[in-house]
Write a protein that holds these residues in place. Structure first.
Motif, mmCIF file in Angstrom:
data_model
loop_
_atom_site.group_PDB
_atom_site.id
_atom_site.type_symbol
_atom_site.label_atom_id
_atom_site.label_comp_id
_atom_site.label_asym_id
_atom_site.label_seq_id
_atom_site.Cartn_x
_atom_site.Cartn_y
_atom_site.Cartn_z
ATOM 1 N N TYR B 25 49.550 59.694 62.435
ATOM 2 C CA TYR B 25 48.257 60.070 61.847
ATOM 3 C C TYR B 25 47.274 58.914 61.867
ATOM 4 N N TRP B 26 47.741 57.735 61.404
ATOM 5 C CA TRP B 26 46.830 56.596 61.310
ATOM 6 C C TRP B 26 46.422 56.088 62.678
ATOM 7 N N GLN B 27 47.332 56.242 63.680
ATOM 8 C CA GLN B 27 46.944 55.863 65.044
ATOM 9 C C GLN B 27 45.838 56.779 65.549
ATOM 10 N N THR B 28 45.953 58.086 65.235
ATOM 11 C CA THR B 28 44.911 59.024 65.645
ATOM 12 C C THR B 28 43.577 58.643 65.026
ATOM 13 N N VAL B 29 43.633 58.306 63.743
ATOM 14 C CA VAL B 29 42.403 57.913 63.046
ATOM 15 C C VAL B 29 41.790 56.692 63.716
ATOM 16 N N GLY B 30 42.626 55.705 64.021
ATOM 17 C CA GLY B 30 42.133 54.491 64.668
ATOM 18 C C GLY B 30 41.554 54.794 66.036
ATOM 19 N N TYR B 31 42.217 55.702 66.766
ATOM 20 C CA TYR B 31 41.750 56.083 68.105
ATOM 21 C C TYR B 31 40.376 56.721 68.025
ATOM 22 N N ARG B 32 40.219 57.654 67.046
ATOM 23 C CA ARG B 32 38.930 58.333 66.896
ATOM 24 C C ARG B 32 37.844 57.334 66.522
ATOM 25 N N LEU B 33 38.194 56.394 65.634
ATOM 26 C CA LEU B 33 37.198 55.427 65.175
ATOM 27 C C LEU B 33 36.738 54.526 66.319
ATOM 28 N N ARG B 34 37.672 54.208 67.218
ATOM 29 C CA ARG B 34 37.349 53.255 68.267
ATOM 30 C C ARG B 34 36.213 53.773 69.150
ATOM 31 N N TYR B 35 36.092 55.110 69.261
ATOM 32 C CA TYR B 35 35.047 55.662 70.118
ATOM 33 C C TYR B 35 33.852 56.175 69.323
ATOM 34 N N ASP B 36 33.867 55.964 68.000
ATOM 35 C CA ASP B 36 32.749 56.377 67.162
ATOM 36 C C ASP B 36 31.830 55.171 66.983
ATOM 37 N N TYR B 37 30.940 54.968 67.970
ATOM 38 C CA TYR B 37 30.155 53.725 67.980
ATOM 39 C C TYR B 37 29.215 53.626 66.788
ATOM 40 N N MET B 38 28.693 54.800 66.333
ATOM 41 C CA MET B 38 27.807 54.793 65.163
ATOM 42 C C MET B 38 28.499 54.145 63.968
ATOM 43 N N THR B 39 29.691 54.673 63.650
ATOM 44 C CA THR B 39 30.421 54.166 62.495
ATOM 45 C C THR B 39 30.774 52.697 62.677
ATOM 46 N N LEU B 40 31.196 52.343 63.897
ATOM 47 C CA LEU B 40 31.554 50.950 64.154
ATOM 48 C C LEU B 40 30.362 50.036 63.905
ATOM 49 N N PHE B 41 29.184 50.475 64.392
ATOM 50 C CA PHE B 41 27.984 49.654 64.232
ATOM 51 C C PHE B 41 27.661 49.468 62.750
ATOM 52 N N PHE B 42 27.635 50.584 61.999
ATOM 53 C CA PHE B 42 27.255 50.457 60.592
ATOM 54 C C PHE B 42 28.337 49.742 59.785
ATOM 55 N N GLY B 43 29.595 49.900 60.215
ATOM 56 C CA GLY B 43 30.660 49.135 59.577
ATOM 57 C C GLY B 43 30.441 47.644 59.776
ATOM 58 N N PHE B 44 29.999 47.288 60.984
ATOM 59 C CA PHE B 44 29.684 45.900 61.294
ATOM 60 C C PHE B 44 28.564 45.392 60.388
ATOM 61 N N VAL B 45 27.524 46.232 60.197
ATOM 62 C CA VAL B 45 26.411 45.835 59.319
ATOM 63 C C VAL B 45 26.905 45.633 57.884
ATOM 64 N N VAL B 46 27.775 46.543 57.428
ATOM 65 C CA VAL B 46 28.318 46.406 56.072
ATOM 66 C C VAL B 46 29.030 45.062 55.924
ATOM 67 N N ILE B 47 29.838 44.716 56.939
ATOM 68 C CA ILE B 47 30.557 43.446 56.884
ATOM 69 C C ILE B 47 29.568 42.278 56.858
ATOM 70 N N LEU B 48 28.499 42.388 57.674
ATOM 71 C CA LEU B 48 27.473 41.338 57.674
ATOM 72 C C LEU B 48 26.853 41.176 56.297
ATOM 73 N N ILE B 49 26.522 42.314 55.657
ATOM 74 C CA ILE B 49 25.890 42.258 54.332
ATOM 75 C C ILE B 49 26.831 41.582 53.340
ATOM 76 N N ILE B 50 28.109 41.987 53.378
ATOM 77 C CA ILE B 50 29.069 41.403 52.438
ATOM 78 C C ILE B 50 29.224 39.905 52.702
ATOM 79 N N LEU B 51 29.333 39.529 54.002
ATOM 80 C CA LEU B 51 29.471 38.107 54.328
ATOM 81 C C LEU B 51 28.251 37.310 53.878
ATOM 82 N N SER B 52 27.048 37.887 54.071
ATOM 83 C CA SER B 52 25.840 37.147 53.685
ATOM 84 C C SER B 52 25.795 36.952 52.180
ATOM 85 N N ALA B 53 26.386 37.880 51.422
ATOM 86 C CA ALA B 53 26.430 37.698 49.969
ATOM 87 C C ALA B 53 27.446 36.617 49.608
#
Lengths: 268, 300
Positions: B25-53
């Protein structure tokens, strides 16, 4: 002396019992800050908040239902994504910030709409159907309608998409109905779900307009509540929160009952 | 000769089933996420915001507490103040960076604590059922009588201002809905056949909960709590905006909005800046949560 006048010499449980008994007869006590009966202040504020919330929900519904249906017909296309994007922004935007931005644009820069309040005469003679008075409603209503727009759009979109996938739509097409007639059937089937969400949003706005009312100094329950918190006016605080909770629960109950009345399948 | 024909007739294992990779199940989730560029991009922004804080002390160009009477309410780009100054002449950019520390903490920590408490209560209620379920869920129902903002305002109004009280009221607000999600998911799983089978093979209650219940309930709970983070950030800054959360001179996005509001006629653009930070953070968290939901295929 003061202790006795306010009944503070009795145990808390007894004090609560006395308050509860008085509430049942419609007596919420006196406001500490103004000395006027809480009931009087509360009901005047309640009318103003109902005006705002109802206006916001109706405005949100008229826009959100149209764009939601539009997106539901085109799931997966760029226009669907645009609508979904609007919905996400609507849910994510801090509405007290939007209030400030709207005031900056329309009141400070363009100077076309009033920034705060209910007009020179206050709420006594307020008539929302007159332009001079109505313009005080515009900015608060836009601000408050944003979250409902996001939520109603999402609900409409998924409801319409779900109805379109059902077999009876195919049957209607096979029978040769025009798209406009099919749309009518689709809308009729999607509407109950959307109206339920709309009702819930009305309940949320009634209790959740405290920030927006404070910014626009709109003399509703939220403004009253904020004032009561700042001045530690407990009778007003207790009364307002109790009434708002009652309204919230009643709205939810009415929606549940209406839904089973409209759609008997929900009854089990 | 005959040996060879037998060998030829006997198909090799790999030919029978053309290498079917079974993903967990978790591999499927990871596989789906890997091709969901929108989510990956915004996840990256979230990490940036947290790091900047987190790294605010390194990134901030100035001291967020240093006020200056001469440099009050200066526009964007004035001297070294990249985003201008506030009503006490403090650098807005530094205050937004530092403000992220408090605003993000107040957004994430209450949701985390509420997830643990609410999730546990919900799993207990759903698994034990009967009178325990009644007691826990009816207590939670009491909190459903109030819209979440009103409840948060009422609790922190009663407790008084401050960061700690604000976080406590937010935690209390989020426990009931999380408890309900956990309870619904648990009571659905509880009656499924594989739980019955596990019990028949002699698994202890604890290991049934740990292996079978938790594995199926964790998904919905995590999705729901991830969607609450943006709500929490919004309500937390709302509380600070009303003066019920963070107290001055601490930098916090909501509080900055409140104090800058008085300068709306002097520097309108500056007044809107802290709100942009709240908006961007809240949108990113919402989109990441939506992406996770579709990747994990949870319907709610």
């Amino acid at each position: 002396m003061v202790k006795k006048a306010y009944g503070f010499d009795k145990p808390i449980a007894v004090q609560y019992g006395i308050w509860l008994g008085k509430v049942l007869t419609g007596d919420f006590g006196m406001s500490i800050a103004t000395g006027r009966p809480v009931t009087e202040e509360l009901f005047r504020a309640l009318a103003n908040t109902v005006m705002l919330s109802a206006g916001a929900v109706i405005a949100a519904f008229s826009l959100a239902f149209v764009i939601g249906t539009f997106a539901g017909y085109r799931v997966g296309t760029p226009s669907d994504r645009a609508v979904t994007g609007i919905a996400v922004i609507g849910v994510s935007i801090p509405n007290y910030w939007l209030a400030i931005v709207l005031v900056i644009i329309f009141a400070v820069e363009l100077n076309v709409l009033p920034a705060t309040g209910m007009g020179p005469r206050g709420s006594e003679t307020f008539n929302p159907f007159q332009w001079d008075h109505f313009k005080y409603l515009i900015l608060p209503i836009i601000t408050l309608s944003l979250i409902p727009i996001g939520i109603i759009t999402r609900t409409t979109r998924s409801a319409v998409a779900e109805v379109l996938n059902q077999d009876f739509v195919e049957t209607l097409r096979a029978k040769g109905l025009m798209e406009a007639e099919i749309l009518l059937h689709v809308v009729k089937n999607a509407l109950p779900q959307v109206l339920a969400v709309m009702g819930l949003q009305f309940g949320y706005l009634m209790g959740g307009s405290i920030l927006v009312e404070t910014i626009f100094t709109w003399p509703g329950t939220g403004f009253l509540l904020n004032k009561a918190i700042l001045t530690r006016d407990l009778p007003v605080l207790q009364g307002t929160i109790l009434i708002l909770a009652i309204i919230f629960v009643t709205t939810n109950l009415v929606i549940d009952l209406l839904q089973t009345a409209v759609d008997p399948r929900l009854k089990r | 000769m005959s040996d060879a024909t037998v060998n030829n007739l006997q198909p090799k294992a790999s030919e029978v089933a053309p290498a079917l990779k079974v993903r967990s199940y978790w591999q499927t989730v990871g596989y789906r996420l890997r091709y969901d560029y929108m989510t990956l991009f915004f996840g990256f922004v979230v990490i940036l915001i947290i790091l900047s804080a987190i790294f605010a002390p390194l990134l901030a160009p100035m001291d967020p507490y240093q006020s200056s009477m001469l440099n009050r309410l200066k526009p964007i780009g004035y001297k070294d103040f990249i985003l201008g100054t506030d009503e006490l002449g403090r650098d807005i950019l530094s205050r937004i960076l530092y403000g992220g520390r408090i605003s993000l903490t107040m957004g994430i920590l209450p949701v985390f604590i509420a997830t643990v408490i609410g999730g546990l209560l919900g799993i207990i209620a759903g698994f034990v059922g009967g009178r325990t379920n009644m007691t826990i869920m009816r207590i939670m129902d009491v909190f459903y009588a109030f819209p979440s903002i009103l409840l948060a305002v009422a609790i922190s109004g009663a407790l008084g201002g401050g960061i700690f009280n604000g976080m406590m009221s937010l935690t209390l607000v989020f426990i009931p809905p999380l408890c309900r999600v956990a309870e619904t998911a648990t009571s659905q799983v509880r009656n499924l056949d594989f739980v019955e089978a596990a019990r028949a093979t002699g698994a202890s209650t604890f290991s049934i909960i740990r292996v079978h219940i938790l594995g199926n309930v964790l998904g919905p709970i995590l999705i729901y709590s991830s969607s609450l983070v943006s709500v929490s950030i919004l309500i937390a800054s709302g509380l600070s905006f009303l003066g019920l959360g963070v107290t001055p001179p601490e930098p916090d996005w909501g509080l900055m909005l409140n104090t800058l509001r008085q300068a709306i006629y002097i520097q309108p653009v500056i007044c809107a800046l802290p709100g942009v930070a709240i908006l961007v953070t809240s949108i990113c968290f919402n989109l990441v949560s939506d992406g996770l939901r579709s990747a994990m295929d949870v319907r709610m």
